[in-house]
Motif scaffolding. Structure first.
Motif, PDB file in Angstrom:
ATOM      1  N   TRP A 164       0.824  -1.209   0.000  1.00 16.67           N
ATOM      2  CA  TRP A 164       0.000   0.000   0.000  1.00 16.67           C
ATOM      3  C   TRP A 164       0.861   1.263   0.000  1.00 16.67           C
ATOM      4  O   TRP A 164       0.597   2.206  -0.754  1.00 16.67           O
TER       5      TRP A 164
ATOM      6  N   MET B 286       1.047   4.269  -2.856  1.00 18.80           N
ATOM      7  CA  MET B 286       0.844   5.685  -2.531  1.00 18.80           C
ATOM      8  C   MET B 286       2.030   6.519  -3.013  1.00 18.80           C
ATOM      9  O   MET B 286       1.858   7.629  -3.527  1.00 18.80           O
TER      10      MET B 286
ATOM     11  N   SER C 290      -7.150   1.846  -3.483  1.00 21.20           N
ATOM     12  CA  SER C 290      -6.036   1.079  -2.923  1.00 21.20           C
ATOM     13  C   SER C 290      -6.036   1.130  -1.408  1.00 21.20           C
ATOM     14  O   SER C 290      -5.797   0.117  -0.733  1.00 21.20           O
ATOM     15  N   THR C 291      -6.342   2.307  -0.847  1.00 22.25           N
ATOM     16  CA  THR C 291      -6.357   2.446   0.608  1.00 22.25           C
ATOM     17  C   THR C 291      -7.470   1.616   1.233  1.00 22.25           C
ATOM     18  O   THR C 291      -7.254   0.902   2.229  1.00 22.25           O
TER      19      THR C 291
ATOM     20  N   SER D  95      -6.591  -2.171   0.928  1.00 24.15           N
ATOM     21  CA  SER D  95      -5.496  -2.594   1.803  1.00 24.15           C
ATOM     22  C   SER D  95      -5.925  -2.623   3.266  1.00 24.15           C
ATOM     23  O   SER D  95      -5.664  -3.599   3.986  1.00 24.15           O
ATOM     24  N   PHE D  96      -6.592  -1.572   3.715  1.00 21.39           N
ATOM     25  CA  PHE D  96      -6.997  -1.544   5.117  1.00 21.39           C
ATOM     26  C   PHE D  96      -8.169  -2.475   5.382  1.00 21.39           C
ATOM     27  O   PHE D  96      -8.351  -2.954   6.505  1.00 21.39           O
TER      28      PHE D  96
END
Length: 398
Positions: free
Chosen positions: A110, A114, A142-143, A146-147
């Motif tokens: 991640w 970024m 993507s954030t 990933s989280f």
């Protein structure tokens, strides 16, 4: 998948896949440390402030190194061998470190995405502003992916320690939600990797620049396709999460994960590394041209000194054996270049220094005009008297 006891299988051989993990982990650790450190030092050397993309790459490096160290610790405790050949303590350590390695891999990938996103925004947003919000959208996707994976990973058990220590009181959830989230995250990450790798074909293709430079930039960005291939290939082994013999079956999954997250960081460092290599190449070319110029200058000086030496030898020969003069006359000398007028010398035309204290050397428009009478030597004149006479006229040679 919790730590469990499995039945002993006498048909299994106690073999290890440790080298398949240690070798790439060690090599890629050296690679990313070298590339990221060089990237940061290059920016500081060029007196450029570190941008947000550099801080994200530092985060990616930290979690990548942590993941590589965890992999090595797992191998040290038996990861890569069949679970039945490990002690209970080794099983717990391997299970614990492999779980933490999954978390480190998710954060590092991640952070690298970024970093690449902010890099593109920094250099291309002003050129193609319509891509700005699209890139922001990819960053949000993507954030969230990933989280979301990290949340699913953290909810596998309550408390999380229950995953590797069955003696701890608590509950273990079904592994299927993590399985689904892992596949979804991988697919979304693959789409983003493809966009980052191929979008410059459209962006840079419309800019006016040399074809060679376009190909170079597209090669740097297009190398992200390798990351996409690794991430999709890793999905082939995703079912190994359900295998009870996890210390053996998870090896391929973790090997592809090592390559994916480490090479992703190296690819993110490539633009700065290419800039550094190009500057070094230009410096070397400049140094080479400078040395070549100095060699040519030294050669020219050498040739000039030889010419001056030849001139002095000629003058010396003229003093010792002056040419026979056929008539009387005068000559005007401009510095070192002498123009002979009124007479012709037999096979001799050279510069002769004049006496500064000569009473017959008036200046005329910056030139020295010498008027003198020259006797005509006869063949029978004594040579010694001839030499003394010549010295009184021309000597000293200064």
């Amino acid at each position: 998948m919790a730590a469990v006891n499995i039945q002993f299988d006498p048909n299994l051989v106690d073999e290890s896949k440790s080298l398949e993990i240690l070798v790439p982990a060690t090599i890629l650790t050296i690679l990313i440390v070298s590339s990221t450190t060089t990237r940061l030092l290059t920016k500081l050397y060029l007196r450029r402030r570190l941008g947000i993309e550099d801080y994200f790459i530092i985060v990616g490096l930290a979690f990548n190194l942590t993941g590589n160290i965890l992999e090595m610790r797992c191998v040290h405790n038996g990861f890569g061998r069949h679970l039945q050949f490990l002690t209970m303590r080794q099983r717990r350590v391997v299970r614990k470190f492999t779980q933490y390695d999954i978390m480190c891999a998710g954060v590092s990938i991640w952070a690298v995405k970024m970093s690449i996103s902010f890099f593109i925004l920094t250099y291309l947003a002003n050129v193609h502003r319509r891509f700005k919000w699209f890139i922001y959208g990819l960053m949000v996707m993507s954030t969230l992916a990933s989280f979301g994976q990290l949340i699913a990973w953290g909810l596998q058990a309550r408390p999380l320690e229950k995953l590797w220590n069955p003696e701890v009181p608590g509950t273990i959830a079904s592994p299927h939600p993590l399985f689904v989230v892992h596949i979804t995250t991988t697919v979304i990450g693959g789409i983003i990797d493809v966009f980052y790798a191929l979008s410059p074909i459209y962006i840079i293709g419309r800019l006016q620049m040399r074809l060679r430079r376009k190909i170079t930039i597209l090669s740097l960005t297009g190398s992200g396709i390798v990351i996409f291939i690794l991430s999709i290939t890793r999905l082939i082994f995703v079912k190994t999460f359900f295998d009870l013999d996890y210390s053996w079956s998870l090896c391929e999954q973790f090997i592809f994960s090592i390559f994916e997250r480490n090479l992703a960081e190296f690819v993110a460092d490539l633009p700065v590394l290419y800039h550094l290599l190009r500057r070094i190449s230009e410096r070397l070319e400049g140094l080479k041209a400078s040395l070549k110029g100095r060699n040519n200058e030294a050669k020219n000086r050498s040739d000039s000194s030889k010419e001056n030496e030849f001139s002095l030898v000629t003058i010396g020969a003229a003093v010792t054996h002056p040419p026979r003069i056929a008539a009387l006359g005068g000559f005007r000398a401009y510095g070192r270049n002498a123009q002979i007028s009124g007479f012709e010398a037999e096979a001799f035309e050279d510069e002769l220094p004049l006496r500064e204290d000569s009473p017959h050397a008036p200046e005329e428009n910056g030139a020295i005009v010498v008027k003198t009478d020259v006797d005509v030597w006869s063949e029978n004149e004594n040579s010694q008297a001839r030499e003394e006479r010549n010295k009184s006229i021309i000597w000293p040679l200064e």
